[in-house]
Write a protein that holds these residues in place. Structure first.
Motif, PDB file in Angstrom:
ATOM      1  N   ASP A  74       6.891  78.722  38.151  1.00  0.00           N
ATOM      2  CA  ASP A  74       6.548  77.736  36.991  1.00  0.00           C
ATOM      3  C   ASP A  74       5.432  78.345  35.890  1.00  0.00           C
ATOM      4  OD1 ASP A  74       6.264  75.396  35.414  1.00  0.00           O
ATOM      5  OD2 ASP A  74       5.254  74.349  37.477  1.00  0.00           O
ATOM      6  N   ILE A  75       4.507  78.789  36.444  1.00  0.00           N
ATOM      7  CA  ILE A  75       3.507  79.277  35.318  1.00  0.00           C
ATOM      8  C   ILE A  75       4.022  80.539  34.555  1.00  0.00           C
ATOM      9  CG2 ILE A  75       1.147  80.646  35.311  1.00  0.00           C
ATOM     10  CD1 ILE A  75       0.374  79.167  37.836  1.00  0.00           C
ATOM     11  N   GLU A  76       4.651  81.404  35.308  1.00  0.00           N
ATOM     12  CA  GLU A  76       5.395  82.595  34.578  1.00  0.00           C
ATOM     13  C   GLU A  76       6.438  81.992  33.325  1.00  0.00           C
ATOM     14  OE1 GLU A  76       7.374  85.410  37.082  1.00  0.00           O
ATOM     15  OE2 GLU A  76       5.412  85.732  38.083  1.00  0.00           O
ATOM     16  N   ILE A  77       7.297  81.080  33.825  1.00  0.00           N
ATOM     17  CA  ILE A  77       8.455  80.785  32.603  1.00  0.00           C
ATOM     18  C   ILE A  77       7.692  79.666  31.578  1.00  0.00           C
ATOM     19  CG2 ILE A  77      10.203  80.963  34.247  1.00  0.00           C
ATOM     20  CD1 ILE A  77      10.333  77.924  34.502  1.00  0.00           C
ATOM     21  N   LEU A 126       4.789  80.674  30.149  1.00  0.00           N
ATOM     22  CA  LEU A 126       3.905  81.291  29.253  1.00  0.00           C
ATOM     23  C   LEU A 126       4.632  81.799  27.935  1.00  0.00           C
ATOM     24  CD1 LEU A 126       1.626  83.646  31.375  1.00  0.00           C
ATOM     25  CD2 LEU A 126       1.184  81.334  30.394  1.00  0.00           C
ATOM     26  N   PRO A 127       6.022  81.997  28.034  1.00  0.00           N
ATOM     27  CA  PRO A 127       6.594  82.375  26.597  1.00  0.00           C
ATOM     28  C   PRO A 127       6.464  81.273  25.525  1.00  0.00           C
ATOM     29  CG  PRO A 127       7.892  83.281  28.460  1.00  0.00           C
ATOM     30  CD  PRO A 127       6.854  82.291  28.886  1.00  0.00           C
ATOM     31  N   PRO A 128       6.888  79.927  26.211  1.00  0.00           N
ATOM     32  CA  PRO A 128       6.808  78.681  25.100  1.00  0.00           C
ATOM     33  C   PRO A 128       5.225  78.639  24.668  1.00  0.00           C
ATOM     34  CG  PRO A 128       8.105  78.171  27.068  1.00  0.00           C
ATOM     35  CD  PRO A 128       7.475  79.322  27.303  1.00  0.00           C
ATOM     36  N   LEU A 129       4.478  78.671  25.531  1.00  0.00           N
ATOM     37  CA  LEU A 129       3.054  78.622  25.154  1.00  0.00           C
ATOM     38  C   LEU A 129       2.601  79.778  24.154  1.00  0.00           C
ATOM     39  CD1 LEU A 129       0.877  77.760  28.258  1.00  0.00           C
ATOM     40  CD2 LEU A 129       1.197  76.675  26.437  1.00  0.00           C
ATOM     41  N   ASN A 130       3.192  81.080  24.356  1.00  0.00           N
ATOM     42  CA  ASN A 130       2.760  81.803  23.302  1.00  0.00           C
ATOM     43  C   ASN A 130       3.287  81.569  21.945  1.00  0.00           C
ATOM     44  OD1 ASN A 130       1.087  83.576  24.349  1.00  0.00           O
ATOM     45  ND2 ASN A 130       2.603  84.456  25.946  1.00  0.00           N
ATOM     46  N   ALA A 131       4.494  81.223  22.038  1.00  0.00           N
ATOM     47  CA  ALA A 131       5.428  80.726  20.875  1.00  0.00           C
ATOM     48  C   ALA A 131       4.607  79.706  20.314  1.00  0.00           C
ATOM     49  CB  ALA A 131       6.822  80.225  21.021  1.00  0.00           C
ATOM     50  N   LYS A 132       3.915  78.680  20.917  1.00  0.00           N
ATOM     51  CA  LYS A 132       3.206  77.745  20.253  1.00  0.00           C
ATOM     52  C   LYS A 132       2.017  78.299  19.664  1.00  0.00           C
ATOM     53  CE  LYS A 132       4.824  73.645  22.604  1.00  0.00           C
ATOM     54  NZ  LYS A 132       4.889  72.804  23.819  1.00  0.00           N
ATOM     55  N   LEU A 133       1.241  79.270  20.314  1.00  0.00           N
ATOM     56  CA  LEU A 133       0.061  79.665  19.660  1.00  0.00           C
ATOM     57  C   LEU A 133       0.523  80.661  18.393  1.00  0.00           C
ATOM     58  CD1 LEU A 133      -1.468  81.148  22.876  1.00  0.00           C
ATOM     59  CD2 LEU A 133      -1.958  79.230  21.599  1.00  0.00           C
ATOM     60  N   GLN A 134       1.528  81.168  18.327  1.00  0.00           N
ATOM     61  CA  GLN A 134       1.907  81.895  17.289  1.00  0.00           C
ATOM     62  C   GLN A 134       2.260  80.742  16.083  1.00  0.00           C
ATOM     63  OE1 GLN A 134       2.243  84.925  16.340  1.00  0.00           O
ATOM     64  NE2 GLN A 134       2.106  85.934  18.468  1.00  0.00           N
ATOM     65  N   GLU A 135       2.696  79.604  16.445  1.00  0.00           N
ATOM     66  CA  GLU A 135       2.932  78.519  15.671  1.00  0.00           C
ATOM     67  C   GLU A 135       1.921  77.786  15.151  1.00  0.00           C
ATOM     68  OE1 GLU A 135       5.690  74.446  15.569  1.00  0.00           O
ATOM     69  OE2 GLU A 135       5.874  75.807  17.280  1.00  0.00           O
ATOM     70  N   VAL A 136       0.709  77.914  15.858  1.00  0.00           N
ATOM     71  CA  VAL A 136      -0.655  77.270  15.187  1.00  0.00           C
ATOM     72  C   VAL A 136      -1.103  78.225  14.416  1.00  0.00           C
ATOM     73  CG1 VAL A 136      -2.897  76.817  15.926  1.00  0.00           C
ATOM     74  CG2 VAL A 136      -1.117  76.129  17.380  1.00  0.00           C
ATOM     75  N   GLU A 142      -7.264  82.274  16.286  1.00  0.00           N
ATOM     76  CA  GLU A 142      -8.418  82.253  15.045  1.00  0.00           C
ATOM     77  C   GLU A 142      -7.882  82.614  13.978  1.00  0.00           C
ATOM     78  OE1 GLU A 142     -12.917  83.572  15.796  1.00  0.00           O
ATOM     79  OE2 GLU A 142     -11.478  84.897  16.473  1.00  0.00           O
ATOM     80  N   GLY A 143      -7.795  81.554  13.025  1.00  0.00           N
ATOM     81  CA  GLY A 143      -7.303  81.639  11.615  1.00  0.00           C
ATOM     82  C   GLY A 143      -5.834  81.806  11.960  1.00  0.00           C
ATOM     83  N   THR A 144      -5.396  83.197  11.411  1.00  0.00           N
ATOM     84  CA  THR A 144      -3.887  83.269  11.368  1.00  0.00           C
ATOM     85  C   THR A 144      -3.619  84.439  12.478  1.00  0.00           C
ATOM     86  OG1 THR A 144      -4.313  85.122   9.630  1.00  0.00           O
ATOM     87  CG2 THR A 144      -3.639  82.851   8.905  1.00  0.00           C
ATOM     88  N   GLU A 145      -4.551  84.660  13.209  1.00  0.00           N
ATOM     89  CA  GLU A 145      -4.343  85.414  14.202  1.00  0.00           C
ATOM     90  C   GLU A 145      -4.210  84.915  15.665  1.00  0.00           C
ATOM     91  OE1 GLU A 145      -4.291  89.298  14.493  1.00  0.00           O
ATOM     92  OE2 GLU A 145      -4.208  89.056  12.136  1.00  0.00           O
ATOM     93  N   ALA A 146      -3.174  85.131  16.438  1.00  0.00           N
ATOM     94  CA  ALA A 146      -2.926  84.639  17.720  1.00  0.00           C
ATOM     95  C   ALA A 146      -2.925  85.698  18.869  1.00  0.00           C
ATOM     96  CB  ALA A 146      -1.709  84.026  17.729  1.00  0.00           C
ATOM     97  N   ARG A 147      -3.529  85.494  19.805  1.00  0.00           N
ATOM     98  CA  ARG A 147      -3.546  86.390  20.931  1.00  0.00           C
ATOM     99  C   ARG A 147      -2.568  86.046  22.246  1.00  0.00           C
ATOM    100  NH1 ARG A 147      -9.514  86.837  20.643  1.00  0.00           N
ATOM    101  NH2 ARG A 147      -9.975  89.056  19.684  1.00  0.00           N
ATOM    102  N   GLU A 148      -1.763  87.015  22.931  1.00  0.00           N
ATOM    103  CA  GLU A 148      -0.800  86.585  23.820  1.00  0.00           C
ATOM    104  C   GLU A 148      -1.416  86.400  24.956  1.00  0.00           C
ATOM    105  OE1 GLU A 148       2.873  88.345  23.407  1.00  0.00           O
ATOM    106  OE2 GLU A 148       2.811  89.014  25.532  1.00  0.00           O
ATOM    107  N   ILE A 149      -1.098  85.469  25.990  1.00  0.00           N
ATOM    108  CA  ILE A 149      -1.531  85.251  27.262  1.00  0.00           C
ATOM    109  C   ILE A 149      -0.445  85.773  28.033  1.00  0.00           C
ATOM    110  CG2 ILE A 149      -3.412  83.393  26.542  1.00  0.00           C
ATOM    111  CD1 ILE A 149      -1.107  81.205  27.682  1.00  0.00           C
ATOM    112  N   SER A 150      -0.921  86.098  29.222  1.00  0.00           N
ATOM    113  CA  SER A 150       0.242  86.592  30.322  1.00  0.00           C
ATOM    114  C   SER A 150      -0.229  86.207  31.832  1.00  0.00           C
ATOM    115  CB  SER A 150       0.302  88.155  30.333  1.00  0.00           C
ATOM    116  OG  SER A 150      -0.929  88.694  30.482  1.00  0.00           O
ATOM    117  N   TYR A 151       0.693  86.499  32.787  1.00  0.00           N
ATOM    118  CA  TYR A 151       0.421  85.944  34.034  1.00  0.00           C
ATOM    119  C   TYR A 151       0.828  87.022  34.915  1.00  0.00           C
ATOM    120  CZ  TYR A 151       0.516  83.319  38.465  1.00  0.00           C
ATOM    121  OH  TYR A 151       0.450  83.038  39.887  1.00  0.00           O
TER     122      TYR A 151
END
Lengths: 449, 292
Positions: free
Chosen positions: A164-167, A169-179, A236-245
């Protein structure tokens, strides 16, 4: 002031009323849109023109169409939403595990344990009886299988939590990029007031991120959002970091010099918390399996079987995973049960059988009797679920209160919009009337000339 | 402060209220159907040691009752056998009293000796009494006869026991060598005395006391078996009483009161229907509706 000025003033009133109607229409259209913030038209008196000693009014002007939002409340809502999601996810995950310990219908490990000792008690009637001996062996096998099955299902639950956590993360990373992208668009547009629709999208995303993984956020002066997780900035600003599990390390964020592990909140935090709780149950089950098997084996090997041979270990297990591997030793049959205390074994020699039976009341599992150890495990699960349920309700109520407050501050109320619509409609009609009257006066004037 | 009610909030609030009521309704329906107040472990958090203890205790009573009944069967058989053996010894005693009188001749004594031989056979047969393939005088070696045909004891001296209650055991056998050895020996001595020719009356008379002593031993063994029988009966009665007591205690913790369960169910149904009506009304009431 001339009649032509009056025409311009009337026209400015028309424009202001029209802008108001537009804003109201937008509010009504988005009344049910999640994350939408009510728009309000800001209007002021237009700068007058000095004509000699007289100042002549120039009507009204629309200065801005603003979002009625409150950043502090927004951040509180994000945190409260994260807490509510975490509590609800923890409860849901544990409720799934709780089923494994459901003994309300007398069907579970504790019931298997009782059946094992009941079978031993019944065997005291005739320790040589093949049927009674067989019942003891069957009960021991059921107990071992029950423990191993529960362990396997706990492992399966753990695997589901990890998946559940693994699957997620990709949508979460996509949302962080979107932010990060929305931050960029906000800066380009000139801030939240200049681009309310983008600000709304950002608010919605921040809330989703809070709900999903407990990300906190801070709205900067330029309207951009800084997103944090466990004290580390992920956007932060226009930079997004990736999170992983990765299990068992957990969730980590990519930083300049490697990765840093963080404890997520929100729904993922709840699932991670359930994972940790199940780790504890699994460890307790391992202790139970190993201690019970050791205690039974120690007594069993001190006795003699139906053929007078020394008893062998009744249970076997892998020390690396006692609960998951608990089983009856291979090759045992009813005659292998070492009920006799001496050899050659008399048919009614139940000395060792009674020693086995005495284990029911002996503190052989982590300082508790076997039954008390299993009851304690059920109590732990039940208490955790009860506490999680109460926490989920409490956190849900806090989030609900903040939603109500937020609705008061920047939600769309249909009654209010209907009244505004009437007001703007009246203003529009009045401004139009001013233009009509001025037009008629100008016509009259033209006829005179 | 302006109180605003957005459609979104109304929708989420009504959804939350309705789903909460629906969950309560679903649970209460299950309570009413099953008659159980504790449907999941968390419904009785912190009480599982007690509940499990009551459940285990309740299940134990069935085993105790079964064992107590089996024990009574064995002990009743023992009682019959020991009663029969006592009668044999009484007959032997009567015969010895007569034979110790000088009036009787050798022929009579020879016949009496034959009778005593038959009594020995009877005692051996009684000593090998079985209950459900179990030689009740053989000690814990009850899967084989207690006595050989010549009266030699084949069993052991360990008394078998059965668990008939929590920490309560009853002995379900009499050690054959304790109960029968003296009797068999004195009967063999009696037969020999009767066949000993001149002076046999005196020899027979000398065996009267040992015969009485053997009889007393048999009676004592029967008494002991009787005490164990009473203990087994009491254990059965105790287990049956405990069964009811534990069931009541268990019900008090996990069972639902049917009237209370149905009343609650009815209340929740009304609340749910009312909530549906309120939802239908509030979602359509706004100034826009009024102005239409």
């Amino acid at each position: 002031m001339g009649l032509l000025d009056s025409l311009y003033v009337g026209a400015s009133g028309l424009a202001a009323a029209s802008a108001g109607i537009d804003a109201t229409a937008q509010n009504v259209a988005n009344a049910s849109t999640p994350g939408y913030t009510r728009r309000s038209v800001q209007q002021s008196v237009a700068d007058p023109i000095r004509h000699g000693i007289v100042q002549i009014g120039q009507g009204v002007e629309v200065t801005a169409i603003t979002r009625d939002s409150a950043n502090l409340l927004g951040m509180q809502r994000i945190e409260a939403g994260g807490d509510a999601s975490a509590a609800a996810a923890f409860y849901d995950a544990l409720a799934e595990v709780e089923i494994l310990f459901d003994e309300t219908m007398s069907d579970g490990m504790r019931s298997d344990l009782d059946t094992f000792f009941d079978a031993l008690t019944a065997a005291t009637a005739d320790p040589s009886d093949a049927g009674l001996r067989g019942a003891v062996l069957d009960a021991a096998e059921d107990l071992a299988r029950g423990v191993a099955d529960t362990a396997a299902q706990l492992d399966a639950a753990q695997a589901r939590f990890e998946q559940d956590i693994e699957i997620s993360l990709p949508p979460l990373n996509a949302k962080l990029q979107e932010v990060a992208l929305l931050n960029q668009r906000l800066v380009s547009a000139g801030g939240a007031d200049a681009a309310p629709d983008i600000a709304d999208q950002l608010d919605r995303l921040l809330r989703e991120l809070g709900d999903e993984a407990g990300f906190t956020s801070k709205i900067e002066a330029d309207g951009t959002a800084t997103v944090m997780l466990g004290g580390h900035a992920v956007v932060e600003g226009t930079e997004a970091r990736e999170i992983s599990y990765s299990a068992p390390t957990g969730v980590s964020i990519e930083v300049d010099n490697g990765y840093v592990t963080v404890q997520p909140g929100g729904r993922l935090g709840g699932v991670a918390q359930a994972h940790a709780a199940v780790d504890g149950y699994r460890a307790d089950l391992n202790t139970f399996a190993a201690d019970l098997a050791d205690a039974v084996n120690a007594v069993h090997t001190a006795g003699f079987d139906a053929n007078g041979a020394p008893g062998v270990a009744l249970f076997t297990y892998d020390p690396a995973d006692p609960a998951g591997s608990l089983a009856i030793a291979a090759g045992l049959d009813a005659d292998s049960l070492a009920f006799a205390g001496a050899t050659p074994a008399a048919a009614g020699d139940a000395d060792n059988l009674k020693a086995l039976l005495a284990l029911e009341d002996a503190a052989v599992v982590g300082g508790k009797t076997p039954g008390a150890a299993l009851s304690a495990l059920t109590n732990d699960v039940a208490s955790d679920v009860a506490r999680a349920s109460a926490d989920a309700q409490r956190a849900g109520l806090v989030a609900q209160d903040l939603d109500t407050l937020a609705a008061n501050l920047h939600g769309v109320d249909m009654d209010e919009e209907a009244m505004k619509l009437i007001t703007f409609q009246t203003a529009y009609q009045a401004a139009a009337k001013v233009i009509q009257v001025t037009d008629e006066l100008l016509g009259t004037l033209m006829e005179l000339t | 402060m302006i109180i605003r009610q957005s459609p979104l909030l109304t929708q989420s609030t009504t959804t939350r209220v309705l789903s909460g009521l629906k969950a309560d309704l679903s649970r209460q329906t299950e309570v009413a159907i099953t008659g159980m107040e504790v449907l999941d472990p968390h419904d009785a958090a912190g009480q599982w040691e007690t509940i499990h203890g009551l459940q285990a205790g309740f299940d134990d009573q069935d085993v105790y009752i079964g064992n107590a009944r089996a024990a009574q069967g064995i002990l009743a058989t023992l009682d019959d056998a020991l009663g029969g053996a006592s009668e044999v010894l009484v007959q032997a005693l009567e015969l010895a009293v007569q034979a110790s009188n000088e009036v009787y001749d050798d022929e009579y004594r020879a016949q009496a000796a034959d009778e005593v031989d038959m009594m020995i056979e009877q005692l051996v047969s009684l000593g090998n009494t079985e209950y459900a393939d179990r030689y009740v005088f053989a000690g814990t070696a009850y899967d084989q006869p207690a006595f050989a045909d010549d009266g030699t004891y084949l069993g052991n001296t360990d008394a078998p026991t059965m668990t008939v209650g929590a920490g309560v055991e009853v002995e379900v056998g009499v050690i054959g060598s304790d109960a029968f050895a003296d009797a068999l020996q004195v009967l063999e001595d009696l037969a020999a005395a009767l066949r000993s020719g001149p002076g046999s009356a005196a020899a027979t008379a000398a065996l009267l006391d040992p015969l009485e002593s053997a009889h007393d031993t048999m009676v004592e063994a029967r008494q002991e078996a009787g005490f164990e029988f009473v203990d087994a009966q009491e254990a059965e009665l105790t287990a049956e009483t405990m069964r009811i007591t534990l069931q009541d205690a268990l019900n008090a913790r996990v069972a639902a009161d049917p009237i209370e369960a149905l009343t609650k169910l009815s209340e929740l149904q009304s609340a749910y229907e009312t909530a549906l009506q309120v939802t239908a009304q509030t979602s359509s009431s706004s100034l826009f509706e009024y102005l239409r």
